[in-house]
Design a protein around this motif. Structure first.
Motif, PDB file in Angstrom:
ATOM      1  N   ALA A  88       4.606   2.505 -15.439  1.00 29.76           N
ATOM      2  CA  ALA A  88       4.131   2.222 -16.608  1.00 29.76           C
ATOM      3  C   ALA A  88       3.348   0.614 -15.983  1.00 29.76           C
ATOM      4  O   ALA A  88       2.202   0.277 -16.519  1.00 29.76           O
ATOM      5  CB  ALA A  88       5.887   1.550 -17.218  1.00 29.76           C
ATOM      6  N   LEU A  89       3.446  -0.200 -15.263  1.00 29.32           N
ATOM      7  CA  LEU A  89       3.206  -0.887 -13.980  1.00 29.32           C
ATOM      8  C   LEU A  89       1.863  -0.468 -13.978  1.00 29.32           C
ATOM      9  O   LEU A  89       0.893  -1.611 -13.965  1.00 29.32           O
ATOM     10  CB  LEU A  89       3.974  -1.902 -13.537  1.00 29.32           C
ATOM     11  CG  LEU A  89       4.968  -2.317 -13.501  1.00 29.32           C
ATOM     12  CD1 LEU A  89       5.644  -3.130 -12.539  1.00 29.32           C
ATOM     13  CD2 LEU A  89       4.667  -3.874 -14.696  1.00 29.32           C
ATOM     14  N   ARG A  90       1.801   0.502 -13.621  1.00 28.54           N
ATOM     15  CA  ARG A  90       0.223   0.707 -12.606  1.00 28.54           C
ATOM     16  C   ARG A  90      -0.822   0.950 -13.666  1.00 28.54           C
ATOM     17  O   ARG A  90      -1.994   0.607 -13.084  1.00 28.54           O
ATOM     18  CB  ARG A  90       0.543   2.134 -11.759  1.00 28.54           C
ATOM     19  CG  ARG A  90      -0.537   2.368 -11.054  1.00 28.54           C
ATOM     20  CD  ARG A  90      -0.031   4.370 -10.120  1.00 28.54           C
ATOM     21  NE  ARG A  90       0.708   4.621 -10.104  1.00 28.54           N
ATOM     22  CZ  ARG A  90       1.901   5.473  -9.471  1.00 28.54           C
ATOM     23  NH1 ARG A  90       0.922   6.561 -10.468  1.00 28.54           N
ATOM     24  NH2 ARG A  90       2.897   5.101  -8.997  1.00 28.54           N
ATOM     25  N   GLY A  91      -0.117   1.562 -15.170  1.00 23.90           N
ATOM     26  CA  GLY A  91      -1.419   2.184 -15.613  1.00 23.90           C
ATOM     27  C   GLY A  91      -1.878   3.153 -15.580  1.00 23.90           C
ATOM     28  O   GLY A  91      -1.964   4.222 -14.505  1.00 23.90           O
ATOM     29  N   LYS A  92      -3.166   3.388 -16.143  1.00 33.29           N
ATOM     30  CA  LYS A  92      -4.307   4.934 -15.741  1.00 33.29           C
ATOM     31  C   LYS A  92      -5.229   4.744 -14.944  1.00 33.29           C
ATOM     32  O   LYS A  92      -6.592   3.835 -15.544  1.00 33.29           O
ATOM     33  CB  LYS A  92      -4.484   5.419 -16.980  1.00 33.29           C
ATOM     34  CG  LYS A  92      -2.833   6.766 -17.437  1.00 33.29           C
ATOM     35  CD  LYS A  92      -2.841   7.728 -17.661  1.00 33.29           C
ATOM     36  CE  LYS A  92      -1.677   8.796 -18.173  1.00 33.29           C
ATOM     37  NZ  LYS A  92      -0.237   7.616 -16.828  1.00 33.29           N
ATOM     38  N   ALA A  93      -5.205   5.154 -14.039  1.00 34.64           N
ATOM     39  CA  ALA A  93      -6.792   5.220 -13.426  1.00 34.64           C
ATOM     40  C   ALA A  93      -8.405   5.587 -14.499  1.00 34.64           C
ATOM     41  O   ALA A  93      -8.150   6.348 -15.273  1.00 34.64           O
ATOM     42  CB  ALA A  93      -7.095   5.651 -12.471  1.00 34.64           C
ATOM     43  N   GLY A 113       1.624  12.845  -7.001  1.00 32.77           N
ATOM     44  CA  GLY A 113       1.828  14.408  -7.810  1.00 32.77           C
ATOM     45  C   GLY A 113      -0.058  13.926  -7.998  1.00 32.77           C
ATOM     46  O   GLY A 113      -1.357  13.407  -7.377  1.00 32.77           O
ATOM     47  N   ASP A 114      -0.434  14.257  -9.167  1.00 33.81           N
ATOM     48  CA  ASP A 114      -1.827  13.982  -9.675  1.00 33.81           C
ATOM     49  C   ASP A 114      -2.242  12.962  -9.748  1.00 33.81           C
ATOM     50  O   ASP A 114      -3.521  11.837  -9.513  1.00 33.81           O
ATOM     51  CB  ASP A 114      -1.989  14.373 -11.596  1.00 33.81           C
ATOM     52  CG  ASP A 114      -1.782  16.269 -11.850  1.00 33.81           C
ATOM     53  OD1 ASP A 114      -1.780  16.508  -9.921  1.00 33.81           O
ATOM     54  OD2 ASP A 114      -1.667  16.002 -12.938  1.00 33.81           O
ATOM     55  N   ASP A 115      -1.463  11.625  -9.641  1.00 32.81           N
ATOM     56  CA  ASP A 115      -1.566  10.639  -9.043  1.00 32.81           C
ATOM     57  C   ASP A 115      -2.410  10.201  -7.647  1.00 32.81           C
ATOM     58  O   ASP A 115      -2.731   8.862  -7.587  1.00 32.81           O
ATOM     59  CB  ASP A 115      -0.903   9.116 -10.090  1.00 32.81           C
ATOM     60  CG  ASP A 115      -0.995   9.132 -11.300  1.00 32.81           C
ATOM     61  OD1 ASP A 115      -2.270   9.486 -12.196  1.00 32.81           O
ATOM     62  OD2 ASP A 115       0.300   8.342 -11.947  1.00 32.81           O
ATOM     63  N   GLY A 116      -1.619  10.635  -6.892  1.00 33.21           N
ATOM     64  CA  GLY A 116      -2.253  10.509  -5.403  1.00 33.21           C
ATOM     65  C   GLY A 116      -3.097  10.171  -5.533  1.00 33.21           C
ATOM     66  O   GLY A 116      -3.329   8.811  -4.958  1.00 33.21           O
ATOM     67  N   LYS A 127      -4.409   6.314  -3.643  1.00 36.11           N
ATOM     68  CA  LYS A 127      -4.998   5.625  -1.755  1.00 36.11           C
ATOM     69  C   LYS A 127      -6.437   4.879  -2.389  1.00 36.11           C
ATOM     70  O   LYS A 127      -7.467   4.526  -1.459  1.00 36.11           O
ATOM     71  CB  LYS A 127      -6.041   7.175  -1.659  1.00 36.11           C
ATOM     72  CG  LYS A 127      -4.889   7.827  -0.873  1.00 36.11           C
ATOM     73  CD  LYS A 127      -4.710   9.645  -0.691  1.00 36.11           C
ATOM     74  CE  LYS A 127      -5.121   9.442   0.455  1.00 36.11           C
ATOM     75  NZ  LYS A 127      -5.086  10.608   1.232  1.00 36.11           N
ATOM     76  N   LEU A 128      -6.840   4.653  -3.459  1.00 32.70           N
ATOM     77  CA  LEU A 128      -8.066   3.734  -3.748  1.00 32.70           C
ATOM     78  C   LEU A 128      -7.619   2.719  -2.777  1.00 32.70           C
ATOM     79  O   LEU A 128      -6.847   1.488  -2.276  1.00 32.70           O
ATOM     80  CB  LEU A 128      -8.048   3.259  -5.239  1.00 32.70           C
ATOM     81  CG  LEU A 128      -8.092   4.688  -6.187  1.00 32.70           C
ATOM     82  CD1 LEU A 128      -8.220   3.355  -7.568  1.00 32.70           C
ATOM     83  CD2 LEU A 128     -10.257   4.763  -5.663  1.00 32.70           C
ATOM     84  N   ALA A 147       0.919  -1.041   0.047  1.00 33.23           N
ATOM     85  CA  ALA A 147       0.186   0.179   0.193  1.00 33.23           C
ATOM     86  C   ALA A 147       0.683   1.343   0.041  1.00 33.23           C
ATOM     87  O   ALA A 147       1.799   0.920   0.326  1.00 33.23           O
ATOM     88  CB  ALA A 147      -0.683  -0.472   1.132  1.00 33.23           C
ATOM     89  N   ALA A 148       0.275   2.390  -0.776  1.00 32.71           N
ATOM     90  CA  ALA A 148       0.992   3.545  -0.648  1.00 32.71           C
ATOM     91  C   ALA A 148       1.427   4.025   0.093  1.00 32.71           C
ATOM     92  O   ALA A 148       0.498   4.409   1.334  1.00 32.71           O
ATOM     93  CB  ALA A 148       0.345   4.459  -2.097  1.00 32.71           C
ATOM     94  N   SER A 149       2.388   4.116   1.477  1.00 29.86           N
ATOM     95  CA  SER A 149       2.491   5.325   1.954  1.00 29.86           C
ATOM     96  C   SER A 149       1.904   6.790   1.801  1.00 29.86           C
ATOM     97  O   SER A 149       2.062   7.350   0.820  1.00 29.86           O
ATOM     98  CB  SER A 149       4.259   5.550   2.697  1.00 29.86           C
ATOM     99  OG  SER A 149       4.707   5.850   1.970  1.00 29.86           O
ATOM    100  N   GLU A 150       2.102   7.555   2.697  1.00 30.60           N
ATOM    101  CA  GLU A 150       1.184   9.575   2.725  1.00 30.60           C
ATOM    102  C   GLU A 150       2.746   9.811   1.736  1.00 30.60           C
ATOM    103  O   GLU A 150       2.352  10.810   0.848  1.00 30.60           O
ATOM    104  CB  GLU A 150       1.953   9.568   4.235  1.00 30.60           C
ATOM    105  CG  GLU A 150       0.519   9.214   4.589  1.00 30.60           C
ATOM    106  CD  GLU A 150      -0.882   9.994   4.626  1.00 30.60           C
ATOM    107  OE1 GLU A 150      -1.291  10.605   4.139  1.00 30.60           O
ATOM    108  OE2 GLU A 150      -1.655   8.915   4.130  1.00 30.60           O
TER     109      GLU A 150
END
Lengths: 638, 396
Positions: free
Chosen positions: A215-220, A190-193, A197-198, A180-183
């Motif tokens: 690259a692995l994350r993709g676009k929401a 930035g914009d992907d923040g 948090k999903l 899980a992403a930390s704070e």
């Protein structure tokens, strides 16, 4: 005396009429004011209110993108997404969070500590954002939550994905893991923040998962859901699916990787195998390994402490971040520097009597009594320290460092791993800056045999070897071979400015190390024509040998505690006459390079060249038998 | 004049009276009610239940009541004015003692199946009683200082009782209705100047008393005023209603979202949407066009009512008619101002459109009186009416 009735009425009526008119005028003015207000609200500010109305009833919610897969060179999955049954809570839909948790606890056990942490998180999270209560549920539990949904106000069962690493411990350091992403991650994104948090969203924390995170994350994606004032969804107005993350094919040859991991056995160390032309990393073994799935599913405290505090540091990727003195494996670079600078050609000879004097200090060769007359070839083959003390002294540290950097020593490899280290190639400026001391000439002698301040990672040693083997080109390591099925073009190579003839001389010496009588790694040679290996042994001293010890006799490694024993190193390339692969082996506190590291390199080179079965006669009679990989399908025991 | 005199003397028959009714006014009233039905149907998401059907039944009953009241001789209403006032006052007191608390205030009294809001009844009762008082008063004395004391008392007592419920909105409505009657009756303008000064002082006292132990209003009333002055103070709490109302209303634009399509009201963002905030729903669904149309219909009712009043030949009728008009105006003006964020949220319904039994009954009863005064516009009053003994100064 009463007024005449008519005039009284007249008077009444005129007053009444006047005042009624005033009143009606006032009312008319007020009504006009109301009309003006209507105009103001609906026309002048209409767009503003329409936008606010839109905002208050339409909830845009992000759709988590599907993370890209990672496969090995042959397509075997290394990181995939498996189904994750989870339960989330929307605070705004829960009448009473505590009671909802009580009810949920009847289906899914929630220990008191976890409950406390959850309540805190629920309090912190904005009311309309979900909080994950439980993940990776069994289907039965998930179904039960679903069946009881009406009684669990605010709870939503969700089907998500969880990252799974089928090859577990074999590729842990390479593929890395997600969490899980930390704070801080969220702030950095930035914009992907908000995407991070999903619920169920994970971010790469190590290895390729981290390097290739964007690259692995993709676009929401985005879903616009009309909700009523209570937050109940009415209908979905619009749905834009996100873009799946890139699928990556790594350069890693999974069979070879597994073989290398197994071949290292219980030793702590690293094996790096690299293509000398395109830089493909075929194996990047660091032992002991760890199972990245533990990070996804959560470690038990006991397991975590054991993993974290283990002496052999399984979480540490020794192949890229382990730093060791290169020892004698550095001698090729010293020889090349000497030739490159015109100080000592291949014919330059030095007499080794076991030591060399510099001022009041005496520098010892590893062989008591000395090697006798040495030239470059013999000096490399027999790894004569005195020969290299002599030429290093003539080169000087700054010029040595300059040449060493051409071979990637002291330079960060372009592999992108966050934990990759650049090691240390000392020079005068460095010492002045870091230690505020002048450089001592004796330190140049230490550097000449890859000791002293020098530090390099196994990956750097592989790069160095590859640049020698390919004739002096600036090959860089790479881990990703294909992105979404599209082959990534190898970097075009540029010469590093070292004379080909000098390199050939060194390569002949390396051939001698493994294949000629008197070579330090003769016992690890490959005897089959066209498949021979050239290499160089190295033994990096971890402790200082005192004068007293030299007189009483240097302690054998077996007599020392594990963490004071020498590191065993070996670098090699094969086939000797038409090289293709470079390998570096470091065994921490393993003892001698020739006895411990070279046999490992030999086995790996055999596996590379004969993937299925090593033919008879590939190794000379009397040599240690070739290690055969266990076929355990990958998961446990690694 | 002869024919008029004949009308006054020879009692007209029932059909004659019906013909004489101000039918344009009746039609306009029915039109407003019809708009109400449509809105009740809309807020129930296109259902007759739970509001539209009951509203229609109530209107039908009240409408018949209005016609019956209109047919009864105005002198009867003149005669029973003080009785009506007395009963309403008694009910107000009863509510104080044994009323039902609803929406944070004591407003209703239950008599068998009937649920009565005496404060609504009082609005008409006060108008009638004051009209009677000034009708009976010798016009010479109308400018006498002391003659303003009884009507002031008649206004102050019910207003104080209503404030105590607490229902500030209705109290203001009662007081302003009463004062308008006094104004029309010809009370000296000096009195109104003094009254304005007094009111200013009272307002000052109200604000000065905030937070003191002698605070004149309840904390929620102060809150309402504070939030009215700045709704953004508390968008989730006290200002929520106004803010949501303005958002829904403003989002209607020129022509609105369309009938049955107001999303804000549909999705429960609006509070009290079938009662006090029905105008917001109308604004959202029909936009400025719909709102101005309703406003025009209301002003039309007012205009016809006033023109009717001006033609009535006796003071009692004129005052009753104007009082009813004023009450009607106060209702819709305060309600509209409230939902548009111009006045605090005080709980005043939109007349004939908001869902609610008592207010519809009372408003139509009022219009019944207005029509009665119109139909019987030329009747001669006896020199001394049966209940005139309560005040010694007599007409003539």
């Amino acid at each position: 005396m009463p007024l005449p009735p008519k005039s009284r009425t007249e008077h009444d009526r005129s007053v009444f009429s006047r005042r009624a008119l005033v009143l009606f005028g006032a009312q008319g003015a007020l009504a006009a004011g109301l009309g003006a207000r209507m105009y103001h609200l609906q026309i002048v500010e209409g767009a503003h209110y329409a936008a606010r109305a839109e905002r208050s009833r339409i909830r845009p919610s992000l759709l988590a993108p599907v993370r890209g897969h990672i496969v090995s060179r042959d397509g075997t999955p290394l990181a995939v997404n498996s189904h994750n049954y989870r339960v989330v809570l929307y605070r705004e839909d829960a009448d009473d969070v505590e009671r909802t948790l009580d009810r949920l606890a009847e289906i899914i056990p929630i220990p008191p500590l976890r409950r406390k942490a959850l309540l805190e998180e629920i309090g912190r999270t904005r009311a309309f954002l979900p909080v994950v209560l439980a993940e990776n549920l069994k289907w039965e539990q998930f179904a039960e939550v679903n069946a009881n949904a009406p009684a669990l106000a605010g709870i939503a069962p969700e089907l998500g994905f969880t990252r799974h690493y089928p090859e577990a411990g074999y590729t842990g350091h390479i593929v890395g893991y997600v969490a899980a992403a930390s704070e801080r991650d969220v702030a950095r994104a930035g914009d992907d923040g908000p995407v991070l948090k999903l619920p169920g969203m994970r971010i790469g924390k190590m290895g390729v998962e981290r390097v290739e995170e964007p690259a692995l994350r993709g676009k929401a994606g985005l879903s616009r859901i009309e909700k009523d004032v209570h937050g109940r969804p009415i209908r979905e107005l619009e749905r834009r699916e996100g873009t799946k993350g890139d699928d990556l094919r790594l350069t890693i040859d999974l069979d070879l990787q597994k073989y290398a991991m197994q071949r290292m056995g219980d030793e702590s160390g690293a094996v790096v195998v690299m293509d000398i032309y395109d830089g493909d990393i075929l194996a990047l073994a660091s032992t002991p390994g760890f199972d990245p799935n533990g990070f996804v599913l959560g470690w038990s405290t006991k397991d975590w402490v054991a993993l974290r505090d283990a002496e052999k540091r399984p979480l540490h990727n020794k192949a890229v971040s382990g730093l060791y003195p290169p020892g004698s494996t550095f001698k090729m670079v010293v020889a090349l520097a000497a030739m490159h600078l015109g100080i000592a050609g291949p014919g330059h000879s030095v007499f080794c009597n076991g030591h060399i004097e510099l001022g009041s200090h005496r520098f010892h060769c590893w062989k008591r009594g000395g090697h006798g007359m040495m030239d470059l070839h013999e000096g490399l083959k027999q790894s004569c320290d005195v020969y290299y003390y002599d030429i290093a002294k003539r080169i000087g540290i700054d010029r040595l460092a300059e040449v060493a950097r051409k071979f990637g020593i002291g330079v960060l490899p372009e592999i992108g791993f966050i934990d990759a280290k650049e090691g240390l190639m000392p020079d005068k400026a460095w010492k002045r800056a870091r230690r505020d001391e002048p450089w001592h000439p004796g330190e140049t002698l230490h550097a000449g045999i890859g000791q002293g301040y020098m530090l390099s990672s196994p990956l750097q040693l592989a790069v160095m070897t590859a640049r020698i083997a390919n004739g002096g080109y600036d090959v860089q390591p790479r881990l990703v071979r294909e992105r979404n099925g599209e082959r990534i073009k190898a970097r075009s190579l540029r010469g590093i400015g070292i004379d080909r003839a000098h390199i050939e001389a060194v390569k002949r010496g390396m051939y001698g190390v493994v294949n000629e009588r008197g070579g330090t790694a003769l016992r690890s040679r490959i005897a089959m024509a066209g498949h021979e290996m050239s290499g160089k042994t190295g033994t990096a001293q971890v402790r200082r040998i005192t004068m007293a010890e030299r007189t009483t006799g240097v302690l054998k490694n077996d007599e020392l505690p594990w963490n004071q024993r020498d590191h065993a190193l070996f670098v090699a390339y094969a086939p000797a006459d038409d090289p293709r692969y470079a390998v570096s082996v470091v065994v921490e506190h393993g003892g001698g390079g020739s006895s411990v590291a070279a046999p490992i390199a030999r086995d790996v080179m055999l596996k590379l060249q004969f993937p299925t079965e090593v033919p008879d006669g590939a190794i000379p009679n009397g040599a240690a038998p070739v290690f055969v990989a266990r076929d355990d399908d990958g998961s446990e025991d690694a | 004049m002869a024919s008029l005199h004949a009308h006054a003397t020879a009692a007209p028959t029932l059909p004659q009276k019906l013909l004489r009714l101000n039918w344009p006014l009746v039609v306009l009233i029915t039109l407003v009610a019809a708009i109400g039905f449509a809105m009740q149907y809309s807020v129930a998401e296109g259902n007759l239940d739970p509001w539209a059907r009951r509203q229609m039944i109530r209107f039908a009953v009240s409408f018949c009541g209005m016609l019956v009241v209109a047919m009864i001789d105005i002198r009867f209403w003149h005669g029973s004015a003080y009785l009506f006032y007395g009963v309403s006052l008694a009910l107000l007191v009863a509510v104080e003692v044994a009323g039902t608390v609803g929406m944070g205030a004591q407003r209703w009294i239950e008599i068998g199946p009937l649920r009565l809001q005496p404060s609504e009844l009082m609005k008409i009762a006060l108008v009638v009683a004051l009209a009677r008082y000034f009708h009976d008063l010798n016009p010479r004395n109308v400018r006498h200082v002391l003659t303003v004391l009884p009507p002031l008392l008649m206004i102050a007592v019910p207003a104080a009782l209503v404030v105590k419920q607490p229902d500030l909105g209705t109290a203001v409505l009662l007081a302003s209705g009463g004062i308008v009657i006094m104004f029309l009756a010809g009370v000296s303008l000096w009195f109104f100047a003094a009254l304005a000064a007094g009111m200013g002082g009272l307002v000052y006292a109200v604000f000065a008393s905030r937070g003191q132990d002698w605070a004149l209003l309840k904390p929620y009333q102060y809150n309402r005023i504070a939030v009215f002055l700045n709704p953004e103070l508390d968008p989730r709490g006290a200002g929520y209603h106004i803010t949501q109302s303005k958002i829904a209303f403003g989002s209607g634009g020129m022509t609105g979202e369309g009938y049955l399509k107001g999303p804000q009201s549909r999705l429960d963002f609006l509070p009290e949407k079938h009662t006090d905030f029905i105008f917001t729903v109308l604004g959202e669904e029909f936009g400025l066009v719909g709102c101005v149309f309703l406003l025009c219909v209301y002003v039309g009712v007012l205009l016809f009512g006033m023109l009717t009043a001006l033609r009535i030949r006796h003071l009692f009728g004129r005052l009753v008619a104007m009082g009813v008009c004023m009450t009607f105006f106060a209702y819709f003006a305060i309600n509209m101002a409230m939902v548009m964020g111009l006045a605090p949220v005080v709980g005043v319904p939109l007349p004939l459109v908001s869902y609610g039994g008592t207010s519809m009954l009372v408003i139509l009863f009022g219009f019944g009186l207005l029509l009665s005064a119109q139909v019987h516009g030329a009747v001669a009053f006896p020199r001394l009416s049966p209940f005139a003994l309560l005040w010694p100064i007599r007409r003539g």
